[in-house]
Structure formats: structure tokens, C-alpha cells
Design an enzyme around this catalytic site. Structure first.
Site, short mmCIF file in Angstrom:
data_model
loop_
_atom_site.label_atom_id
_atom_site.label_comp_id
_atom_site.label_asym_id
_atom_site.label_seq_id
_atom_site.Cartn_x
_atom_site.Cartn_y
_atom_site.Cartn_z
CB THR A 48 -0.99 0.02 1.18
OG1 THR A 48 -1.77 1.22 1.12
CG2 THR A 48 -0.32 -0.11 2.52
CD GLU A 49 -0.90 5.47 -3.34
OE1 GLU A 49 -1.00 6.70 -3.44
OE2 GLU A 49 -1.24 4.69 -4.23
#
Length: 214
Positions: A48-49
Site C-alpha cells: 500500500t502506497e
């Protein structure tokens, strides 16, 4: 139109095609459902960024920890061996070609694999592309997950995008509620159809010169 898949069923179909050992980013919205359908015996490392590798499925109701969220601010879980890191390091992973697959939502995908998923031009829309541009270009494969038609019945798989582009010729596969489409150099090929949908219906809906693998 014949019986369509639910959003969870589309997510389960996407999960089928994610191989063992893949590093995968799930975009905001519909793609986050994929985490809940990955087989328990298959190791897939979710990124997840906002800075995490090893993200698990959504927590059980009542067990949410809002200090542990994905990029869409939804609570997630940790898998054994998960790691956390700076936002800049996360984007370096995305931009450096270290992700095998990203799964994104879309407003439109063109027959050449162009992606439009950040702005429709609506006056109340938030014009923020976020990390989608980096994901679309940085991941080795880009899967799009969307319903094939808008509420007005217009196909989102189009000859040419009319919305602002996120990435050019970046989409490799499109998963919808009625069919799965491969975007190839020689055009769009239907590789899977659901329910009672027919080739003629897909040709009529999209208006594209589709090929069929079956």
C-alpha cells in the site's frame, strides 16, 4: 443484459489470476476487495502506497485499528513478516518497477490500454491523480477492475478515452461484471465471459472489434 457478477465476485476473479509470490498494489475503491479473496495457501505480498508491505484482508467487525490503514484510509490487517516504511520509499518501489501487478479502478479504458481513472470533469470532483499515475506506469502488469457500463448504459471500455488520462497504453487486462478482456498489441480479446452474456452483446455494448479466445 444477462446476470452480472457482484463486486465481490469480480474481486474473486481477479484474485484467481494473481500468482504465488507476486508483489501487488490494490488501488483505492473496488480493488481493495481483492485482498479478501486471495487463497490462504498462496503467498501474495500486498503493498500500500502509504508505506506497508504484507497487508492482510480487512479486519473483522469490531477489531479495526485506525492506526493501521491502507491508502484509501480503510482499516487493514498485518500478515506475519509485514514491514512499514517511509512514503518516499513506497513511491520508489512503485516507480522503480518493483511491483508485479497493480489493480486499479477506472472510469474508462481504451482499446489500446489507455487508462482514465482520476477525473471525469464533474464540477464537484476532486482533481487529484494521487499515486495512480506512478502505479499505472511503474507496475509490470496493470489490471483494471470495473463494471463494464455506466449507470446510463455506456461502455467504459472504449475506442478512445474522453476523460483525462492517467497513463498511456499501460493496461494489460480488464475485469468486469460480464467478461474479462485482455488488451493486446493486436486489439482486445475476450478471455472469459460470465452468466449468459453473449459475444454479440459484448460487441454491441463496446462497439469494438473484439476477438474471442473461446
Amino acid at each position: 443484459m444477462s446476470t452480472k457478477l457482484t463486486r465481490d465476485q469480480i474481486a474473486a476473479r481477479v484474485a484467481q489470476d494473481i500468482p504465488e509470490g507476486a508483489y501487488v498494489n490494490l488501488g483505492i475503491g473496488l480493488p481493495t476487495l481483492v485482498a479478501n479473496h486471495l487463497p490462504a495457501d498462496r503467498e501474495v505480498i500486498l503493498h500500500t502506497e502509504n508505506g506497508m508491505l504484507g497487508m492482510g484482508p480487512a479486519p473483522a467487525k469490531g477489531e479495526e485499528d485506525y492506526d493501521l490503514i491502507n491508502a484509501g484510509k480503510q482499516p487493514v490487517t498485518e500478515l506475519p513478516g509485514c514491514s512499514f516504511f517511509h512514503h518516499a520509499d513506497s513511491f520508489a518501489m512503485m516507480r522503480g518497477g518493483h511491483l508485479d501487478i497493480c489493480v486499479l479502478g477506472a472510469f474508462q479504458v481504451s482499446q489500446h490500454g489507455d487508462l482514465a481513472n482520476w477525473h471525469t470533469g464533474a464540477p464537484d470532483a476532486i482533481p487529484a491523480v494521487g499515486g495512480a499515475m506512478d502505479l499505472a506506469i511503474g507496475a509490470k502488469d496493470v489490471f483494471v477492475m470495473m463494471e463494464l457500463t455506466t449507470r446510463e448504459g455506456q461502455s467504459k471500455l472504449v475506442e478512445a478515452c474522453t476523460y483525462p488520462l492517467t497513463g498511456v497504453r499501460c493496461v494489460s487486462r480488464v475485469y468486469t461484471d460480464v467478461a474479462v478482456f485482455d488488451i493486446r498489441a493486436d486489439g482486445v480479446t475476450v478471455i472469459d465471459m460470465f452468466g449468459e452474456v453473449t459475444a454479440d452483446e459484448l460487441l454491441r455494448l463496446t462497439g469494438l472489434p473484439l476477438k474471442f479466445s473461446q
